[in-house]
Design an enzyme around this catalytic site. Structure first.
Site, PDB file in Angstrom:
ATOM      1  N   THR A 190       0.818  -1.217   0.000  1.00 25.46           N
ATOM      2  CA  THR A 190       0.000   0.000   0.000  1.00 25.46           C
ATOM      3  C   THR A 190       0.853   1.270   0.000  1.00 25.46           C
ATOM      4  O   THR A 190       2.019   1.261   0.369  1.00 25.46           O
ATOM      5  CB  THR A 190      -0.961   0.029   1.205  1.00 25.46           C
ATOM      6  OG1 THR A 190      -0.211  -0.112   2.416  1.00 25.46           O
ATOM      7  CG2 THR A 190      -1.994  -1.070   1.124  1.00 25.46           C
ATOM      8  N   ALA A 191       0.200   2.366  -0.407  1.00 20.12           N
ATOM      9  CA  ALA A 191       0.846   3.684  -0.501  1.00 20.12           C
ATOM     10  C   ALA A 191       0.590   4.460   0.789  1.00 20.12           C
ATOM     11  O   ALA A 191      -0.319   4.137   1.550  1.00 20.12           O
ATOM     12  CB  ALA A 191       0.273   4.436  -1.700  1.00 20.12           C
ATOM     13  N   CYS A 221      -4.696   9.925  -5.002  1.00 20.32           N
ATOM     14  CA  CYS A 221      -4.505   9.456  -6.383  1.00 20.32           C
ATOM     15  C   CYS A 221      -5.538  10.102  -7.283  1.00 20.32           C
ATOM     16  O   CYS A 221      -5.315  10.298  -8.473  1.00 20.32           O
ATOM     17  CB  CYS A 221      -4.612   7.941  -6.437  1.00 20.32           C
ATOM     18  SG  CYS A 221      -6.091   7.315  -5.635  1.00 20.32           S
ATOM     19  N   GLU A 250      -2.975  -0.535  -8.832  1.00 22.70           N
ATOM     20  CA  GLU A 250      -3.723   0.718  -8.612  1.00 22.70           C
ATOM     21  C   GLU A 250      -2.691   1.830  -8.560  1.00 22.70           C
ATOM     22  O   GLU A 250      -2.094   2.087  -7.511  1.00 22.70           O
ATOM     23  CB  GLU A 250      -4.474   0.653  -7.276  1.00 22.70           C
ATOM     24  CG  GLU A 250      -5.591  -0.345  -7.234  1.00 22.70           C
ATOM     25  CD  GLU A 250      -6.809   0.106  -8.028  1.00 22.70           C
ATOM     26  OE1 GLU A 250      -6.808   1.224  -8.577  1.00 22.70           O
ATOM     27  OE2 GLU A 250      -7.754  -0.683  -8.101  1.00 22.70           O
TER      28      GLU A 250
END
Ligand code: NAD
Length: 508
Positions: free
Chosen positions: A160-161, A298, A264
């Protein structure tokens, strides 16, 4: 940070935390030490001990062992455990939200909003646990029945970011769990404490259930654990959220071993404002989408395309609205914009503004670093042209490019002329314009809105983008199919053996 002392305690965060959980916390993981920094002050909050290769390998082994048992657990029973996690998250919503605010600098309502998104995902997944439908398909052969069914895939690696430090875990973990897949999580190095806290909450929910090893955690200082995951054949699916550069690397490694990657990646989102639009509505939406979350979503609006006739007035009002945005400590009431995540982000933003000037763009408002501790900036509005190369890049900071167009066709062409394809919107009161934007000749993005900004998606829809955004879909709709393997089955309940396509092959 003193105001967060109780919050940290209630979430089980200590000065030194283990960053590896595999059914139990590994007391002394063998990787290096990672310091979590409060972006509002630049001061350290706590330390996390990260995973060595051995820690990682044994975490994957535990996930594999959990899979053997979990895959034969009926999906509605799996849903019951996800329901428990949703309940535990409700209980800790405020504290976990505050930790998000402390560690990544989101304003308080957004910090809690992320936890609400986790709760919504759990609810969604619980319902889904009774709806993992397959199709029945008409067979061309007599007395044959053909159908599709979906089976669990195996342990899923989740990368994950930093900017959605908890919600994106739940997009993956809640769906993977009801689909029969254990998850191993590698969070962003900027947000290790929220990951540790989530693991604590999950552990409370699952304590004594026999499923303590369903969700694992493997924190690394940089990308290391993510790279191990991408190359690891034991993880049939790697779901990775982050920049396009990260996606290229993970995508190549996973496809090199013929695994499955759910990507993603970065966005470069555009909004078209037509002269027919309700400009008050458009203005409010544009400000939230462009400056909200300090431009670190994002789905942040980065390119605003205005029809000539309304452009001057709209820009004037936009600058006035930007001037009224209160920037400051993200937990303070009334503050709308907190800090950027770190010094690197500040440097990235300032360099992008230099490049903009070099490419003949004009900074109309903002763009300066704010003189105080931490990583605060003014959001920037820039007059730009679509042929400026920097407009095609995602700078992960609050820079809004304003461009002008004459016709809708021109606006759509301008809108689609970037490599990324995540979120998009048009503001218009014309049905023709709205439908054109949503048609195959319209927006080329995974998300296309009318009279709504680019950010702030609901979990019921499939979330993700096209082109360099990676093509993955998470959260709602049929995103669950990514976490399962599809099996087509045909049963012959007759006494003959007819072959498909009329092929004859008699051996009698
Ligand atoms: P990043 O790419 O720097 O890192 C994301 C994660 O990937 C981190 O955990 C990082 O350690 C890991 N990573 C980096 N390189 C890797 C590699 N080569 N192999 C394996 N793992 C690797 O991104 P970030 O700065 O944390 O987040 C911001 C970016 O994420 C932006 O581009 C944003 O648009 C994107 N993002 C996309 C979505 C989406 O749903 N499309 C959601 C959130 C963020």
């Amino acid at each position: 940070m003193a105001v967060f002392h109780d919050v940290l305690q209630r979430l089980g965060i200590e000065e030194v935390n283990s960053g590896v959980y595999r059914g139990e916390w590994v007391e002394q993981p063998g990787g290096g030490e990672l310091v979590s920094i409060d972006p509002s002050t630049g001061e350290p909050i706590a330390r996390v001990l990260t995973a060595s290769r051995d820690d990682y390998d044994s975490s994957v082994e535990r996930a594999q062992a959990a899979f053997e048992r979990w895959r034969v657990t009926p999906p509605p029973v799996r849903g019951e455990f996800v329901r428990r996690i949703g309940l535990a998250l409700r209980e800790h919503k405020r504290d976990l939200g505050r930790l998000v605010t402390l560690e990544v600098g989101k304003i308080a309502s957004e910090g809690e909003g992320e936890v609400q998104e986790m709760i919504d995902m759990c609810d969604f997944a619980v319902g889904l646990s009774r709806q993992l439908y397959g199709l029945t398909i008409a067979s061309e052969r007599p007395r044959h029945r053909m159908f599709e069914q979906w089976h669990p895939l195996g342990p899923v690696g989740v990368i994950t970011a930093f900017n959605f430090p908890v919600a994106v875990w739940s997009w993956n973990a809640a769906l993977a769990a009801v689909c029969g897949d254990p998850c191993l999580w590698k969070p962003a190095p900027q947000a290790p404490l929220t990951a540790v806290a989530v693991q604590h909450i999950v552990n409370c929910a699952l304590a004594g259930s026999g499923w303590e090893d369903l969700f694992g955690l493997c924190i690394s200082e940089g990308a290391t654990v993510g790279q191990w995951m991408a190359a690891d054949r034991r993880l049939p699916l790697v779901s990775a959220t982050g920049s396009c550069g990260m996606g290229r690397s993970v995508g190549a490694a996973v496809s090199g071993r013929l695994g499955r990657a759910l990507l993603e990646l970065g966005g470069n989102n555009g909004v078209i404002v037509s002269e027919t639009a309700d400009l008050d509505l458009a203005l409010r939406a544009v400000v939230f989408a462009a400056a909200g979350t300090a431009g670190q979503r994002c789905t942040t609006l980065r390119r605003l395309i205005l029809q000539h006739s309304i452009a001057a007035e709209f820009v004037e009002r936009l600058i006035a609205a930007y001037k009224s945005i209160r920037i400051g400590d993200p937990w303070e009431a009334g503050v709308l914009m907190g800090p950027l995540i770190d010094e690197r982000s500040i440097v990235g933003m300032l360099q992008a503004l230099d490049t903009i000037r070099d490419q003949d763009g004009e900074v109309l408002y903002g763009g300066r670093r704010i003189d105080r501790p931490g990583y605060f900036v003014e959001p920037a509005i820039v007059r730009a042209r679509p042929d400026m190369p920097i407009v095609g890049c995602e700078t992960f900071a609050p820079i809004l490019y304003v461009m002008e167009c004459d016709t809708l066709e021109e606006a759509i062409a301008m809108h689609n002329a970037v490599d990324q394809g995540l979120s998009s919107a048009i503001f218009t009161d014309s049905v023709r314009e709205a439908e054109r934007f949503l048609s195959p000749e319209g927006s080329d993005c995974g998300i296309a809105n009318v009279n709504i900004g680019t950010s702030g998606a609901e979990i019921g829809g499939a979330f993700g983008g096209e082109k360099d955004t990676g093509g993955g879909r998470e959260a709602g709709s049929d995103a669950w199919t990514a976490y399962l393997r599809r099996q087509t089955c045909t049963i012959n309940y007759g006494h003959d053996l007819p072959l498909a396509q009329g092929v004859e092959f008699d051996v009698s």
